[in-house]
Design an enzyme around this catalytic site. Structure first.
Site, mmCIF file in Angstrom:
data_model
loop_
_atom_site.group_PDB
_atom_site.id
_atom_site.type_symbol
_atom_site.label_atom_id
_atom_site.label_comp_id
_atom_site.label_asym_id
_atom_site.label_seq_id
_atom_site.Cartn_x
_atom_site.Cartn_y
_atom_site.Cartn_z
ATOM 1 N N LYS A 239 -22.084 41.586 18.056
ATOM 2 C CA LYS A 239 -21.369 42.823 18.400
ATOM 3 C C LYS A 239 -21.300 43.786 17.227
ATOM 4 C CE LYS A 239 -20.103 43.817 21.527
ATOM 5 N NZ LYS A 239 -20.994 44.683 22.361
ATOM 6 N N ARG B 104 -19.876 39.229 30.538
ATOM 7 C CA ARG B 104 -20.470 39.610 29.249
ATOM 8 C C ARG B 104 -20.306 38.416 28.303
ATOM 9 N NH1 ARG B 104 -16.539 38.297 26.770
ATOM 10 N NH2 ARG B 104 -17.611 39.010 24.924
ATOM 11 N N GLY B 105 -20.936 38.534 27.125
ATOM 12 C CA GLY B 105 -20.989 37.386 26.212
ATOM 13 C C GLY B 105 -22.313 36.673 26.452
ATOM 14 N N ASP C 298 -25.597 36.995 19.505
ATOM 15 C CA ASP C 298 -26.381 37.325 20.700
ATOM 16 C C ASP C 298 -27.850 36.955 20.529
ATOM 17 O OD1 ASP C 298 -23.912 39.205 20.831
ATOM 18 O OD2 ASP C 298 -24.735 39.066 22.851
HETATM 19 O O1 MRU Z 1 -21.226 43.304 24.707
HETATM 20 P P1 MRU Z 1 -20.741 41.895 24.840
HETATM 21 O O2 MRU Z 1 -19.274 41.795 25.137
HETATM 22 O O3 MRU Z 1 -21.585 41.093 25.801
HETATM 23 O O4 MRU Z 1 -20.967 41.269 23.395
HETATM 24 C C1 MRU Z 1 -20.587 39.941 23.176
HETATM 25 C C2 MRU Z 1 -20.776 39.513 21.766
HETATM 26 O O5 MRU Z 1 -21.259 40.241 20.933
HETATM 27 C C3 MRU Z 1 -20.414 38.094 21.434
HETATM 28 O O6 MRU Z 1 -19.990 37.993 20.119
HETATM 29 C C4 MRU Z 1 -21.657 37.204 21.625
HETATM 30 O O7 MRU Z 1 -22.260 37.437 22.858
HETATM 31 C C5 MRU Z 1 -21.328 35.771 21.524
HETATM 32 S S1 MRU Z 1 -20.355 35.223 22.907
HETATM 33 C C6 MRU Z 1 -20.140 33.566 22.771
#
Ligand code: MRU
Length: 358
Positions: A257, A54-55, A246
């Site tokens: 997030k 994830r990320g 994202d």
């Molecule tokens: O649901 P996730 O864990 O994939 O969400 C991740 C985030 O919201 C991060 O802040 C974003 O992807 C940036 S990661 C460098």
């Protein structure tokens, strides 16, 4: 600074080895460090959907390697492998909707495929492209870490209290992070007194992943409930909220997030600066503003249950996992192409015309 940052790099979550993709299973960290192996596009898509990886940048990198795995299988099947590969593009693109890095990486793979010459080895070319995506994200992390740290130093000297949300570190990227990369560089430069890590309900990326990454490197970190953030801004002298993204739209609106938007509103109220750190692969110039960003809605059971055990009353749960922070609440967006302060459409367009800085 680059060498010191590289020397501090400890955690990694993605490995491409001998034609297989290995992912550190982020669902069970920090309790267990389990690596899972993938040899198909559908497997990688399922890993993205189920949060093994994830990320935003990490999802893009994983999808690129997923496509390589798909191409290998299609070439082995024979026939019109390029037509068959379309279903792998689709399964990967359908895995999660919000992080644009996923679509960016798949577009880049498609574009390379379109330029393929008859004399080239298709699989080797696609593999090199995926490795290029991985390496360039790592490079971008280094540049952003330096730029973000310098911006903090421009406003404050001496150790600061910083607040972050979700996980934007080595686990979320190809290197050691976006927002967490800036925080790491600031720590190495003596600019961090303490990092407050929002717990980040419901997946607990803050308590399980960010706190684990920072504590592992000796960065002073305190975990707090998401709902404590405004109180901490008021009482603890926090000077910066630093988050990842994202998807960033053409006017500088930022999807990140769930909970990021309320942090930005609270930061504005308390005179706390708000920094977003993301590579240009997170910028979606095709969308005018954040209204059009698809916001992922996940299963309500993620809120109703903990560890498979029902903890809530038997009600409907609403579970949007991202929100949009309007550009006018953001002090700075840091990318590998440079910094945009007080973002707007003209400044974002200018940024996208620039080359990466290193
Ligand atoms: O649901 P996730 O864990 O994939 O969400 C991740 C985030 O919201 C991060 O802040 C974003 O992807 C940036 S990661 C460098």
């Amino acid at each position: 600074m680059r060498d010191r940052l590289l020397a501090a790099e400890k955690v990694k979550a993605i490995e491409w080895r001998e034609g297989m993709l290995y992912l550190l299973d982020q669902r069970v960290l920090p309790r267990e460090e389990t690596w899972l192996a993938y040899d198909s596009a559908a497997g990688v898509a399922a890993a993205i959907q189920s949060m093994v990886v994830r990320g935003a940048p990490a999802i893009g990198i994983a999808a690129a390697f997923g496509l390589v795995l798909g191409a290998r299988a299609r070439l082995e099947e024979g026939g019109d492998w390029r037509a068959a590969l379309e279903s792998d593009f689709k399964v990967l693109a359908d895995s999660r909707p919000t992080a644009v890095n996923l679509f960016w990486a798949l577009d880049r793979m498609r574009e390379r495929l379109q330029r393929l010459k008859a004399s080239e080895d298709a699989l080797a070319v696609l593999e090199a492209e995926a490795i290029g995506i991985f390496d360039s994200d790592r490079e971008a992390n280094l540049t952003m870490a330096q730029l973000g740290m310098e911006l903090i130093r421009k406003h404050q000297d001496g150790p600061q209290k910083l607040l972050t949300h979700c996980n934007t570190g080595a686990l979320a990227t190809g290197g050691f992070g976006t927002a967490l990369g800036v925080i790491r560089a600031a720590h190495l430069s003596g600019l961090v007194e303490r990092v407050y890590a929002d717990e980040t309900r419901p997946w607990l990326q803050g308590s399980r992943l960010t706190a684990w990454e920072l504590a592992g490197e000796g960065v002073p970190v305190s975990l707090n409930a998401d709902s404590a953030a405004a109180h901490l801004m008021k009482t603890e002298g926090i000077t910066w909220v630093i988050v990842g993204a994202d998807r960033i739209t053409a006017n500088g609106d930022v999807a990140n997030k769930i909970g990021t938007y309320q942090l930005a509103v609270n930061a504005m109220h308390h005179g706390v600066r708000f920094m977003v750190v993301a590579p240009s692969s997170t910028i979606d110039m095709s969308l005018e503003d954040g209204e059009d960003i698809p916001i992922e809605e996940r299963d309500g059971r993620e809120l109703l249950d903990i560890g498979g055990q029902r903890i809530a009353a038997d009600v409907h749960a609403v579970n949007p996992v991202f929100d949009v922070t309007p550009a006018d609440l953001i002090d700075a967006i840091i990318t590998e192409k440079g910094i945009v302060e007080r973002p707007d459409a003209a400044k974002m367009a200018q940024l996208m015309c620039r080359k990466r800085l290193h």
